[in-house]
Structures are given as C-alpha cells and as structure tokens.
Motif scaffolding. Structure first.
Motif, PDB file in Angstrom:
ATOM      1  N   ALA A 177       0.513  -1.765   0.086  1.00 26.52           N
ATOM      2  CA  ALA A 177       0.358   0.159   0.191  1.00 26.52           C
ATOM      3  C   ALA A 177       1.090   1.458   0.029  1.00 26.52           C
ATOM      4  O   ALA A 177       0.534   2.506  -0.783  1.00 26.52           O
ATOM      5  CB  ALA A 177      -0.774  -0.016   1.144  1.00 26.52           C
ATOM      6  N   THR A 178       1.774   1.355   0.751  1.00 24.21           N
ATOM      7  CA  THR A 178       2.762   2.791   0.560  1.00 24.21           C
ATOM      8  C   THR A 178       3.564   2.912  -0.490  1.00 24.21           C
ATOM      9  O   THR A 178       3.692   3.872  -1.340  1.00 24.21           O
ATOM     10  CB  THR A 178       3.303   2.015   2.228  1.00 24.21           C
ATOM     11  OG1 THR A 178       3.265   2.080   3.304  1.00 24.21           O
ATOM     12  CG2 THR A 178       4.689   3.489   1.621  1.00 24.21           C
ATOM     13  N   GLU A 179       3.641   1.563  -1.318  1.00 17.90           N
ATOM     14  CA  GLU A 179       4.745   1.585  -2.651  1.00 17.90           C
ATOM     15  C   GLU A 179       3.946   2.422  -3.394  1.00 17.90           C
ATOM     16  O   GLU A 179       4.232   3.539  -4.286  1.00 17.90           O
ATOM     17  CB  GLU A 179       5.081   0.818  -2.987  1.00 17.90           C
ATOM     18  CG  GLU A 179       7.106  -0.105  -1.845  1.00 17.90           C
ATOM     19  CD  GLU A 179       6.002  -0.329  -1.154  1.00 17.90           C
ATOM     20  OE1 GLU A 179       7.246  -0.677  -0.047  1.00 17.90           O
ATOM     21  OE2 GLU A 179       3.940  -0.794  -0.417  1.00 17.90           O
ATOM     22  N   TRP A 180       2.138   2.056  -3.577  1.00 19.31           N
ATOM     23  CA  TRP A 180       1.326   2.543  -4.205  1.00 19.31           C
ATOM     24  C   TRP A 180       0.791   3.609  -3.730  1.00 19.31           C
ATOM     25  O   TRP A 180       1.192   4.257  -5.271  1.00 19.31           O
ATOM     26  CB  TRP A 180       0.117   1.690  -4.188  1.00 19.31           C
ATOM     27  CG  TRP A 180      -1.105   1.698  -4.834  1.00 19.31           C
ATOM     28  CD1 TRP A 180      -1.794   2.160  -6.242  1.00 19.31           C
ATOM     29  CD2 TRP A 180      -2.080   2.636  -3.811  1.00 19.31           C
ATOM     30  NE1 TRP A 180      -2.756   2.203  -5.615  1.00 19.31           N
ATOM     31  CE2 TRP A 180      -3.609   2.641  -5.075  1.00 19.31           C
ATOM     32  CE3 TRP A 180      -2.724   2.677  -2.559  1.00 19.31           C
ATOM     33  CZ2 TRP A 180      -4.450   3.435  -5.145  1.00 19.31           C
ATOM     34  CZ3 TRP A 180      -4.031   3.166  -2.650  1.00 19.31           C
ATOM     35  CH2 TRP A 180      -5.075   3.450  -3.789  1.00 19.31           C
ATOM     36  N   LEU A 181       0.613   4.467  -2.700  1.00 22.58           N
ATOM     37  CA  LEU A 181       0.826   5.553  -1.937  1.00 22.58           C
ATOM     38  C   LEU A 181       2.082   6.448  -2.756  1.00 22.58           C
ATOM     39  O   LEU A 181       1.746   7.477  -3.780  1.00 22.58           O
ATOM     40  CB  LEU A 181       1.100   5.858  -0.651  1.00 22.58           C
ATOM     41  CG  LEU A 181       0.870   7.478  -0.526  1.00 22.58           C
ATOM     42  CD1 LEU A 181      -0.787   7.667  -1.315  1.00 22.58           C
ATOM     43  CD2 LEU A 181       0.533   6.746   1.303  1.00 22.58           C
ATOM     44  N   VAL A 182       3.437   5.929  -2.874  1.00 23.63           N
ATOM     45  CA  VAL A 182       4.511   7.005  -3.412  1.00 23.63           C
ATOM     46  C   VAL A 182       4.032   6.923  -5.242  1.00 23.63           C
ATOM     47  O   VAL A 182       4.352   7.572  -5.746  1.00 23.63           O
ATOM     48  CB  VAL A 182       5.555   5.810  -3.168  1.00 23.63           C
ATOM     49  CG1 VAL A 182       6.522   6.326  -4.046  1.00 23.63           C
ATOM     50  CG2 VAL A 182       6.125   6.061  -1.689  1.00 23.63           C
ATOM     51  N   SER A 183       3.794   6.057  -6.011  1.00 25.12           N
ATOM     52  CA  SER A 183       3.575   5.678  -7.474  1.00 25.12           C
ATOM     53  C   SER A 183       2.593   6.915  -7.367  1.00 25.12           C
ATOM     54  O   SER A 183       2.899   7.587  -8.863  1.00 25.12           O
ATOM     55  CB  SER A 183       3.347   4.559  -7.881  1.00 25.12           C
ATOM     56  OG  SER A 183       2.172   4.091  -7.296  1.00 25.12           O
ATOM     57  N   VAL A 184       1.750   6.889  -7.347  1.00 24.12           N
ATOM     58  CA  VAL A 184       0.101   7.476  -7.604  1.00 24.12           C
ATOM     59  C   VAL A 184       0.394   9.153  -7.294  1.00 24.12           C
ATOM     60  O   VAL A 184      -0.002   9.951  -7.953  1.00 24.12           O
ATOM     61  CB  VAL A 184      -1.271   7.110  -7.018  1.00 24.12           C
ATOM     62  CG1 VAL A 184      -2.266   7.932  -7.241  1.00 24.12           C
ATOM     63  CG2 VAL A 184      -1.515   5.935  -7.683  1.00 24.12           C
ATOM     64  N   SER A 185       1.196   9.081  -6.033  1.00 19.39           N
ATOM     65  CA  SER A 185       1.085  10.529  -5.659  1.00 19.39           C
ATOM     66  C   SER A 185       2.601  11.337  -6.175  1.00 19.39           C
ATOM     67  O   SER A 185       2.333  12.595  -6.466  1.00 19.39           O
ATOM     68  CB  SER A 185       2.002  10.305  -4.306  1.00 19.39           C
ATOM     69  OG  SER A 185       2.456   9.770  -3.709  1.00 19.39           O
ATOM     70  N   GLY A 186       3.453  10.332  -6.507  1.00 16.33           N
ATOM     71  CA  GLY A 186       4.365  11.320  -7.392  1.00 16.33           C
ATOM     72  C   GLY A 186       5.465  11.828  -5.651  1.00 16.33           C
ATOM     73  O   GLY A 186       6.301  12.310  -6.034  1.00 16.33           O
ATOM     74  N   LYS A 187       4.928  11.307  -5.067  1.00 18.57           N
ATOM     75  CA  LYS A 187       5.528  11.734  -3.718  1.00 18.57           C
ATOM     76  C   LYS A 187       6.724  10.599  -3.033  1.00 18.57           C
ATOM     77  O   LYS A 187       6.560   9.136  -3.247  1.00 18.57           O
ATOM     78  CB  LYS A 187       5.155  12.140  -2.255  1.00 18.57           C
ATOM     79  CG  LYS A 187       4.442  13.284  -3.178  1.00 18.57           C
ATOM     80  CD  LYS A 187       3.783  14.197  -1.889  1.00 18.57           C
ATOM     81  CE  LYS A 187       3.750  15.427  -2.028  1.00 18.57           C
ATOM     82  NZ  LYS A 187       2.434  16.628  -1.080  1.00 18.57           N
ATOM     83  N   SER A 188       7.418  11.175  -2.598  1.00 18.25           N
ATOM     84  CA  SER A 188       8.779   9.806  -2.263  1.00 18.25           C
ATOM     85  C   SER A 188       8.576   9.303  -0.504  1.00 18.25           C
ATOM     86  O   SER A 188       8.146  10.766   0.192  1.00 18.25           O
ATOM     87  CB  SER A 188      10.032  10.193  -2.063  1.00 18.25           C
ATOM     88  OG  SER A 188      10.482  11.561  -1.503  1.00 18.25           O
ATOM     89  N   ILE A 189       9.215   8.865   0.176  1.00 12.94           N
ATOM     90  CA  ILE A 189       8.873   8.460   1.494  1.00 12.94           C
ATOM     91  C   ILE A 189      10.270   9.217   2.004  1.00 12.94           C
ATOM     92  O   ILE A 189      11.396   9.731   2.139  1.00 12.94           O
ATOM     93  CB  ILE A 189       9.453   6.720   2.196  1.00 12.94           C
ATOM     94  CG1 ILE A 189       8.056   6.497   1.096  1.00 12.94           C
ATOM     95  CG2 ILE A 189       9.715   6.351   3.206  1.00 12.94           C
ATOM     96  CD1 ILE A 189       8.573   4.837   1.883  1.00 12.94           C
ATOM     97  N   GLY A 190       9.705  10.162   3.510  1.00 12.61           N
ATOM     98  CA  GLY A 190      10.001  10.601   4.211  1.00 12.61           C
ATOM     99  C   GLY A 190      11.291  10.734   5.327  1.00 12.61           C
ATOM    100  O   GLY A 190      11.029   9.637   5.272  1.00 12.61           O
ATOM    101  N   LYS A 191      11.965  10.866   5.869  1.00 16.73           N
ATOM    102  CA  LYS A 191      12.862  10.606   7.726  1.00 16.73           C
ATOM    103  C   LYS A 191      11.804  10.238   8.297  1.00 16.73           C
ATOM    104  O   LYS A 191      12.325   9.688   9.222  1.00 16.73           O
ATOM    105  CB  LYS A 191      13.611  11.834   6.858  1.00 16.73           C
ATOM    106  CG  LYS A 191      12.693  13.263   8.013  1.00 16.73           C
ATOM    107  CD  LYS A 191      14.194  14.136   8.195  1.00 16.73           C
ATOM    108  CE  LYS A 191      14.595  15.536   9.082  1.00 16.73           C
ATOM    109  NZ  LYS A 191      14.425  16.655   9.409  1.00 16.73           N
TER     110      LYS A 191
END
Length: 651
Positions: free
Chosen positions: A611-625
């Motif tokens: 789910a997190t990877e999907w959120l990254v791909s759709v939103s275009g935002k990377s995981i933060g610190k």
C-alpha cells in the motif's frame, strides 16, 4: 366480591370463545345481538368506525372495560365476516408483510424480500384501487383510513415497495403503478419512478421528457432535477455531461429557495454531488471550486498588533486582547448548551400552542431577542444532571465534588459516570468500569421503550445523549484494552440507534474495521455515508487497492482523495513530522483533518502489503525521514470532541 379489573388487549380477546365475547358485549352494550353483526358490518369498512357509531353510544361501562368494545368488534369481524376484510385486518396483514420483509433483508435473504414486497404491494393495490368502466379509481375513504390504521406512513411504504421493484428491474410494472398513483393521488412525485424506469429500459428520451415535465410542475423542488441527473449517471448509456446539466439546474433552483436549515442541507447535498461528479470527469479545478464554496476558508486569526475587531481603533493587545477569557474545551461548551436547550424545551412544553405556525412564530421572537430560558430541574435525575453541568464549568477538585454529589442524588445520571471515567479513573480498567456503570445508568433512566421507539433518531431527544456518551466512551476504552470485537459491536449499536452520528462514531468504526481487516463490513459502512472527507475518500481508495490492486479505478479514487486533502500523503509517508497529540478540532481538507486521519488509519495502511509503495507511485512523492511502520491501536477522543453538535431536540 367484586370482579377483578382486566386490562383488555387484542391477545386476551383473541383467546376468548365467540360465546364469551358475546356474553361480555351484552353486559357492556344493552341490546347487542351477535346474529345481526355481519349484516350491520355491511355499512362499514372499518371496525373502529363500527364500534364508535354502533356500540359506544349505547354502552354502559366504566374503567378499563371501555377498550373491550372496539377490540371485540375487531375480533368478531375477523371471525364472522371472513369474506370481507376490515381496514384494520388489511393493515395488520400489510404490517406483518413489511416486518417480515425487513427481517428477511437483515438476514440477506433477498429472494424472500422480493416475494414479500410483491405480496405487500398486491395486497394494498387490491384494496386501494377499483376498476370503474375499465378505468382505475382510487378508494379515497379506504386510502385515508388505511393510512391511519398503519404503523407507518402509507406513502413512504409505497415508495419503498416501488424502489424494490426498480431494484429488481421490474420497470414495466413500475411504469404502470407509478403512473396510476400519480394520476389518482394528484401527486406527480410518483412520476419520477416512472421516468427512472424509462431509463432502466434504455428509453432515455422518454425518461428525460417526463423529468422535464415533472421539473416544470415543481419549479421549487431541486430534488427532481437531482433525480434526473442521477439517472444519466447510473443507467446505460451513461451521460455525465447530462448529469452535470441537471445538477447545475438543481443548484440554480436551490439557490432560489429561502435559506432555511432544510434548504441549506439540500444546497450542501448538491455541492457534494457536483464535487464527486467533477472528480469522476477528471475536472479537479471545478471540484476544488465547489469545495471552496462548500467549505469557505477559516477567518483570519486576529494578531496581537492587528486593529481590534471591536472597532475601537486600538490594537487588539491593548483592547479586547487585555480581557481575561475563560475558554472551555469545545466538547464541554457544546454539552453545556444542552442546559439551555433543556430550558427552551421545558418552556415550550408549558405553552399551549394551537398550531405549528404559532410555535414557529414564537420561536422567531425568542431568536430575535436572543432570549435565554433558564432550566428548572424537577426530578432527582434532572437535579443530578444540573450538578454535572456545574461540574463541567468547574475545575480540579470542585469538578469531582459536583460529580460525586450528582451520583448521590441519582445513580442513574449517566453523564456523572462519564465524568468519573474522564476525571477520576487511574487505569483503563477503572475507566471501563465507570463507563459501563454509565451505560447501565442510562438504560435505567430511559427504560426499554425508549430504545425501541427512538431507535434511528436517538440523539434528537436530549435525554438520550448521556447514554450515547457513556456507550461511546465504553466502546473506545474497550478498543484501547484490546477488546476489539466488543468495541466494534458497540460502535455498530451506537450507529443503529443514531445513524445521524452526532459523535462521529463512524470514523472510529471505519478505522477499527480497517485495522481488523473486516473488509466486507468496511465496504458496507463506506456505502452507508456519502461524504467527501479524507477519512472516507482515502479509505475507499485503499479498499479498492486491497480488492483489485493498483487498477485504474483504485488509482482514480486515490487521486480524488489526494485532491481533497494532499496533506494526508505527507503524514502517511513521513514527509511531515507527526505531532504527539491530535488537534482539538478538525477542518476540511487541511492539516488538522490529515493528522486526525493518520492517527487512526496509519495502522491499517501499514498492514496492507504494497500500500505504501502504491501511495508513492500515485502521489509522485517519496518516503520522508519521519516514516515509520509503528502501529497503534489506540482510539483517542478527537471525534467526540469535534463532531458533537447541539443537535435537534424533539418536543
């Protein structure tokens, strides 16, 4: 020795023999002759009318025996005039069919539901309509008396039965029935079902033509234009441009209505439909435009060096900013408003209004002069409740002192137990004990009848609110103790009693069902409420991902959620540091809503693989610190602090 008084009811009389009923009737009604009863009944269609006109004027009785006459009249009709049902007998049969249909639906026996609905509709149709010279004619006397004899409203039941036919795609039958009812009842509201059935049959041109006629005859009824738009959105071939055309027409009609509370709700409903439609059409700009109208920006906070809003010309810090102000927490201040509401209700109950218009006129006068009516507690429970209000205004030991005094006066004061749970409990287990005591107190105070009669509109009666608060607190504490099944069961029961959900329980339940992976229940709950909040939109998107993976539909739903509140992504992905506490109130589309969502739904997201990877791909935002997959199952009280309004009082 005197005969023992009997409180007559239909079950008792039904167990009597016909001879015993005859003997009792002769005792109460001089000259009563049971052999004449069938012929006498020919003059009537209602046993109640027959009893009122034939027997009560001749009766010689006292006390509870008065009820025996109309009950016996009904029972004798059923036994002696079996070839012709009375209105009351038809109503009983109809009520039984509707109750059986509801029970079958609860057990998901949908084939049985359809069969029962058909029988109910055929039953009322046989008695409501007669053919004269080949044309249907309404039995107006039957319609009026039958409506009176039912346990519900006949028009509402007819509407539900017609909806059932539409759901079963029996469009030709609906066209016939709805058209006949509209003509005979002089109510073209039924024509909307006929128009919808044209759409169901693929005859959009005929359906739209009929909707145009309905709208022309109801220029102040925006719902008709909304129904037309819905048909173009639901039935094939779908035409979303036509849907938008009719929604905009409905919006123009709603804007011309007086801005009463009901009409404001209609306006909001139209904006929500336009927002959802714009997202479906990938028109985010239009959606956000309507969102800005629906949820205007918050007023700017007055700075210390800004001009004082009172108009003095001084800086705020040297004017009103100097005044000490005691600020109560939002849930406390809202709860204290109930005291004023109790005063108003008590005052109105003492008045002898002759009509609704007279009541509304009086209410306008009170509002004009901002009149505040003091509440005068009468019973011990009311006196205890008043001490709870004093406790809410106090702090520290005084708050606890008032609370304990309230329970000394009445242990049935649920709000006092709630306060003990919040102020005195030293552990979750102790907190649960207090909340459970509050629930039991509320049950004693309200009685079994209230739970039966008020289910579905519980919050509308002010005396029910302490019970709801106690049960909500108990459910949240059960969740925190890891008793998840019990917590969810209580959440569901609260929503059953109060589907309007003044405390925001649906959000807690939604998060709980996601965390517990109860996806079927989750989908059902999402369908029960139609709202463009982050909680609904993000969860709806996640559920689509769970069921389908990263499909076009799931991606579209997630984009719609991101457009409504982009801040959620930043917190879910750890791009923004998460605060230690939730905000005191929730806005719409802002960071406070995002924080409230992630507080509760973060565990559910991290339980779903990918789910997190999907959120990254759709939103275009990377995981933060600040990203973490740490999970918490706690449910704080943010929703009960935010969503509890003053509500509507039933009097």
């Amino acid at each position: 020795m005197k005969n023992k008084s009997i409180s007559w009811n239909p079950d008792i009389v039904a167990r009597m023999t016909t001879e015993a009923i005859d003997t009792k009737m002769k005792e109460l009604v001089p000259g009563f002759n049971i052999d004449e009863f069938p012929a006498l009944s020919e003059k009537y269609i209602s046993t109640e009318d027959m009893a009122e006109e034939e027997f009560y004027p001749k009766a010689a009785f006292c006390g509870a025996d008065g009820d025996f006459i109309w009950i016996a009249c009904n029972e004798l009709w059923n036994r002696l005039v079996q070839d012709r049902l009375s209105i009351e007998a038809v109503a009983d049969q109809f009520n039984d069919l509707i109750d059986a249909s509801i029970a079958a639906e609860d057990m998901k026996r949908y084939t049985e539901v359809i069969d029962l609905n058909h029988k109910a509709l055929d039953l009322v149709w046989r008695h409501l309509i007669e053919m004269v010279d080949g044309k249907p004619v309404l039995k107006l006397d039957f319609y009026d008396k039958f409506n009176y004899a039912l346990s519900s409203n006949l028009d509402d039941e007819l509407e539900n039965l017609i909806r059932s036919l539409i759901g079963n795609q029996e469009y030709d039958k609906v066209i016939d029935i709805a058209g006949t009812l509209a003509e005979l009842l002089k109510d073209n509201y039924y024509l909307r079902f006929k128009a919808e059935s044209f759409f169901g049959l693929g005859r959009q041109n005929e359906g739209e033509k009929l909707f145009i006629e309905i709208i022309a005859h109801n220029p102040a009824e925006p719902w008709m234009a909304i129904f037309a738009g819905d048909c173009f959105a639901v039935y094939n071939p779908v035409d979303l441009s036509k849907t938008r055309e009719y929604f905009i027409k409905a919006l123009a009609m709603a804007k011309n209505l007086p801005m009463t509370p009901d009409n404001i709700e209609i306006l909001k409903a139209i904006y929500i439909k336009l927002i959802d439609l714009a997202y479906k059409m990938d028109d985010n700009e239009t959606a956000e435009h309507y969102l800005d109208i629906l949820i205007p920006p918050k007023p700017k906070k007055v700075g210390r060096n800004d001009p004082c809003p009172c108009g003095s010309g001084k800086k705020y810090k040297k004017c009103c900013g100097l005044e000490p102000v005691e600020v109560l927490d939002p849930p406390v201040s809202r709860q204290l408003m109930e005291r004023d509401l109790r005063g108003l209700v008590q005052h109105l109950r003492s008045m002898n209004f002759q009509s609704a218009d007279e009541l509304y006129e009086y209410m306008d006068t009170l509002n004009k002069f901002d009149a505040r009516l003091e509440w005068a507690p009468d019973t011990k429970l009311e006196q205890a409740q008043n001490l709870v209000y004093k406790a809410l205004e106090a702090t520290g030991k005084r708050r606890l002192k008032f609370t304990e005094e309230a329970l000394e006066i009445s242990p049935d004061c649920a709000d006092a137990w709630v306060l003990l749970a919040q102020e005195k409990a030293q552990s979750l287990e102790e907190e649960l004990d207090y909340y459970e005591a509050g629930v039991k107190a509320g049950e004693r105070a309200l009685g079994d009848k209230a739970f039966k009669d008020l289910a579905g509109s519980f919050w509308g009666v002010i005396e029910t609110r302490p019970y709801i608060r106690a049960r909500a607190g108990m459910a949240q504490t059960l969740w925190q103790l890891g008793k998840h099944e019990e917590a969810v069961s209580n959440f569901f029961e609260i929503l059953r009693l109060n589907p309007n959900d003044n405390l925001g329980i649906r959000y807690l339940l939604l998060a709980a069902l996601l965390t517990m992976k109860k996806y079927s229940d989750l989908e059902h709950l999402l369908g029960e409420y139609d709202e463009p909040s982050a909680h609904w939109l993000y969860t709806e998107a996640l559920l689509a991902y769970i069921k389908q993976g990263g499909t076009t539909k799931a991606n579209r739903l997630l984009k719609k959620a991101i457009a409504q509140n982009p801040h959620v992504v930043d917190y879910l992905l750890g791009r923004k540091k998460f605060p230690a506490e939730e905000p005191d109130s929730i806005g719409f589309g802002d960071t406070s809503e995002a924080i409230a969502y992630v507080f509760h739904f973060n565990p559910g997201w991290h339980l779903i693989k990918g789910a997190t990877e999907w959120l990254v791909s759709v939103s275009g935002k990377s995981i933060g610190k600040w990203y973490t997959d740490a999970k918490t199952n706690d449910i704080p009280e943010i929703f009960t602090k935010t969503f509890e309004p003053d509500g509507n009082q039933t009097f």
